[in-house]
Design an enzyme around this catalytic site. Sequence first.
Site, short mmCIF file in Angstrom:
data_model
loop_
_atom_site.label_atom_id
_atom_site.label_comp_id
_atom_site.label_asym_id
_atom_site.label_seq_id
_atom_site.Cartn_x
_atom_site.Cartn_y
_atom_site.Cartn_z
N GLU A 178 -0.44 -9.43 -1.12
CA GLU A 178 -1.89 -9.73 -1.02
C GLU A 178 -2.53 -9.75 -2.42
O GLU A 178 -3.35 -10.61 -2.72
CB GLU A 178 -2.57 -8.70 -0.11
N ALA A 221 0.86 -1.18 0.00
CA ALA A 221 0.00 0.00 0.00
C ALA A 221 0.90 1.23 0.00
O ALA A 221 2.07 1.16 0.37
CB ALA A 221 -0.88 -0.02 1.25
N GLU A 269 4.13 -5.59 7.15
CA GLU A 269 3.30 -4.55 7.78
C GLU A 269 3.63 -4.32 9.24
O GLU A 269 3.59 -3.18 9.72
CB GLU A 269 1.81 -4.90 7.65
N GLY A 290 0.56 -5.21 0.74
CA GLY A 290 -0.56 -5.26 -0.21
C GLY A 290 -0.13 -5.86 -1.54
O GLY A 290 -0.97 -6.40 -2.27
C1 3H9 Z 1 0.51 -2.46 3.29
O1 3H9 Z 1 0.80 -2.86 2.21
C2 3H9 Z 1 -0.80 -2.68 3.95
C3 3H9 Z 1 -1.57 -3.70 3.21
O2 3H9 Z 1 -1.79 -4.82 4.01
C4 3H9 Z 1 -2.87 -3.14 2.68
C5 3H9 Z 1 -3.87 -2.80 3.69
C6 3H9 Z 1 -5.25 -2.44 3.20
N1 3H9 Z 1 4.60 3.51 -0.05
O3 3H9 Z 1 13.36 2.03 0.62
P1 3H9 Z 1 13.77 2.76 -0.62
C7 3H9 Z 1 9.37 4.97 -1.25
S1 3H9 Z 1 1.62 -1.56 4.18
C8 3H9 Z 1 5.07 4.73 -0.39
O4 3H9 Z 1 14.74 3.84 -0.48
P2 3H9 Z 1 14.90 0.31 -1.64
C9 3H9 Z 1 10.43 5.37 -0.23
O5 3H9 Z 1 9.91 6.26 0.74
C10 3H9 Z 1 3.05 -1.46 3.13
N2 3H9 Z 1 6.36 4.97 -0.67
O6 3H9 Z 1 14.26 1.76 -1.77
C11 3H9 Z 1 11.47 6.00 -1.13
O7 3H9 Z 1 11.02 7.30 -1.45
P3 3H9 Z 1 12.08 8.50 -1.64
C12 3H9 Z 1 3.81 -2.74 3.10
C13 3H9 Z 1 7.21 3.94 -0.57
O8 3H9 Z 1 15.11 -0.15 -3.02
C14 3H9 Z 1 11.39 5.15 -2.39
O9 3H9 Z 1 10.10 4.53 -2.36
N3 3H9 Z 1 5.00 -2.56 2.35
C15 3H9 Z 1 6.78 2.66 -0.22
O10 3H9 Z 1 16.01 0.31 -0.68
C16 3H9 Z 1 12.45 4.06 -2.46
O11 3H9 Z 1 12.41 3.31 -1.27
C17 3H9 Z 1 6.14 -2.19 2.93
O12 3H9 Z 1 6.21 -2.04 4.12
C18 3H9 Z 1 5.42 2.46 0.05
N4 3H9 Z 1 4.91 1.25 0.38
O13 3H9 Z 1 13.75 -0.58 -0.96
C19 3H9 Z 1 7.32 -1.98 2.02
N5 3H9 Z 1 7.85 1.83 -0.21
O14 3H9 Z 1 12.94 8.09 -2.78
C20 3H9 Z 1 8.10 -0.78 2.43
C21 3H9 Z 1 8.92 2.58 -0.56
O15 3H9 Z 1 11.22 9.69 -1.88
N6 3H9 Z 1 9.17 -0.51 1.52
N7 3H9 Z 1 8.52 3.85 -0.79
O16 3H9 Z 1 12.83 8.58 -0.34
C22 3H9 Z 1 10.34 -1.17 1.54
O17 3H9 Z 1 10.54 -2.10 2.30
C23 3H9 Z 1 11.42 -0.71 0.61
O18 3H9 Z 1 11.13 0.61 0.26
C24 3H9 Z 1 11.58 -1.53 -0.68
C25 3H9 Z 1 12.57 -0.82 -1.64
C26 3H9 Z 1 12.12 -2.91 -0.31
C27 3H9 Z 1 10.26 -1.67 -1.37
#
Ligand code: 3H9
Length: 708
Positions: free
Chosen positions: A109, A63, A129, A106
């Site tokens: 999911e 999400a 999450e 998500g």
């Molecule tokens: C969820 O899904 C709830 C569900 O159950 C649905 C419920 C109804 N959203 O980390 P990076 C941005 S909860 C918005 O530096 P990497 C991040 O801020 C979500 N933005 O890169 C950054 O922005 P900026 C569950 C996001 O390659 C840029 O992307 N998912 C999101 O080292 C690059 O990120 C998670 O918890 C996001 N979801 O790592 C995943 N994710 O360049 C969380 C990233 O402006 N994310 N951004 O600073 C991660 O673990 C890592 O970002 C990922 C990439 C592994 C994806």
Amino acid sequence: MNELVSVRLEDRVAVVTITNPPVNALSPGVPEGLRSSIAAAAANPAALAIVVIGAGRTFIAGADIREFGKVVSGEKLRGSLHPLLLEIEDCAKPVIMAIHGTAFGGGLEVAMAGHYRVMAPNALVGQPEVKLGIIPGAAGTQRLPRLAGVAKAVEMCAFGEPVGAREAHALGIVDAVIEGDLLAGAVAFAREAAGRPHPKTRERIEKLRDADPAIFARARQQAAKIRRGQTAPLAAIDAVESATRLSFDEGCAREAELFDQCLYSAQSKALIHAFFAERGVSKIPGVPRDAAVYEIRRAAVVGAGTMGGGITMNYANAGIPVIVKETSQEALDRGMATIHKNYANSVKKGKLSHAAVHQRLSLITPQLTYDGFDQADIIAEAVFEGMALKKQVFAEIDAVARPGCILASNTSYLDIDEIASATKRPEVVLGHHYFSPANVMRLLEIVRGKATSKDVLATSMALAKKLNKIGVLAGNARGFIGNRMLTPYLREAQFLVEEGASVEDVNQALYDFGMAMGPLAMSDLAGLDVGWRIRKEFRHLEKPGVRVPLVADRLCEMGRFGQKTGRGWSQYDENRQPSPDPETAALIEQAAREAGIERRSITREEIVDRCVLALVNEGARVLDEGIALRAADIDVVYLNGYGFPAWRGGPMFYADTVGLKTVLARIEEFRQHHSDDLWSPAPLLRRLAESGARFTDFDRQREVAAGV
Ligand code: 3H9
């Protein structure tokens, strides 16, 4: 179909592509685009099957977390996803999810609502999450156990660690691992699947049968231990457990209830703050993200002690050849023995293979001379903390380093500009302050001297990432960000024991607050001699008449340096288990008596407030002086270097949640009872509190002003 999701026909397979950089999060428009694209593909008689794939570096990473703050009801968040996933699952044509990069939250999911999943070999799937203080909210806790089995689903949902392609395949989360071109493989898979009946994940119940109740009991125990104080892991376990007891629809309803509770919790706000704070630290005003970054191909480290050894390992772990220099064979042997022992422990714990350790050790060259230092792109100094010695070492490395080589000091308190003055090239000198153990702790304070060039800062930020550290920029003030704030924190901990609390009371109160360990336990672990040496260095700066802690120096004079000597604030057995030390208690009482300090009983609340608000007050000064760029940077320092509980967001975010007016009032109270010198409120704290603002607002204003 919209600008975020497109559909085209390829080899009689409809290919639905999500294009929402950087990570294809499920931002508004993506679920809608998925719905219309899949509906169009389902209605297209030319399409036999449907493949869903992400453009760019990843499948859907979850999400859109940026939306969470705006969400007024969890229903809105789930409402855009849950029904869509049912529609995908009910699609008359097989839907194949093609996963590369990360299918997280998500994203997984969505993938699980497809009839089949194929995965690139280096991709990851996970339900992270809980790391944001929430649980899966679009039936992840209900579909994952149906695919992966209950035990693995509990583990993934409660602890948030991802799994790789091979494991995901073995578990049944995905149906095939595709070597080579993922899209081509997915299209071929889809064509084959077109003729077969396609399974709906929600109807697969074989892996739910006979789930052992012990799985949940064990997970709860583990969560209490490794996620102490956090509510989301327990909610995730409850939700997965309900999958084994209830129908799919009822399980989803239970998940929704738990999801809402978590989404509105203070813990999730704090953890989401921590997520963005960690990603914001690399944004430095005046240093464009594309500023010239030097390549670091070779490194050299001066000093093979605890810190030097850890720093050497960091370079070797990142695949960078590194020379480590000592002044005596004995010290060098001791340093290398520790490095070998650390690697052997990683093998024992199953974290590294023998081959990987061998490879890393082969990158390390121990020696007693500066030979080869002229080839290094960075030289890290990690000798004893003392200005004279540091300057001598910098003069020596200045004489051997090649032009453009970065010269980094691991000093934890000293003036970087004075260190730089020992060289003819202050523009390449800066601090790289690691935290002990340097090969484990993720924090790296990058300390900017007045001449440090932007290229050197940008290179350091990029290097931190490569070394798997979080680099935080700090200004050149005594103790930089972390240790400067630590001084009043530890001061209050010591005053509290002088005033009547026991060492154990102080440690326990802060441990219960959520700190990884109490302040005096932390001092014992770090070594009381470290602070002693620093106090001696700065004694001339102490203001006469201002109260100073009485006991730490006496403990050191008695040779009690903490864990390493078996005695410090507490006493330690051979397994480093602490117990109260009556001798310390007597020493404290005697010191208090001599100083005329009246001893009294002290509440846990006072212990926590005095220590934590001392951090906050000093943090506000650090921020005001520009030593830290943002309050959020201070939080990152404390979360990653000092064991502050992530679910409280860091000291500055914690202060925001308490309310700065309340914080200010409490500090004023302490000022009345103690002294102006120790407790006068930081001007910034007063300004923010009086205008009803928060540190978070201050950050936003400063970022806007700086244009980052
Ligand atoms: C969820 O899904 C709830 C569900 O159950 C649905 C419920 C109804 N959203 O980390 P990076 C941005 S909860 C918005 O530096 P990497 C991040 O801020 C979500 N933005 O890169 C950054 O922005 P900026 C569950 C996001 O390659 C840029 O992307 N998912 C999101 O080292 C690059 O990120 C998670 O918890 C996001 N979801 O790592 C995943 N994710 O360049 C969380 C990233 O402006 N994310 N951004 O600073 C991660 O673990 C890592 O970002 C990922 C990439 C592994 C994806």
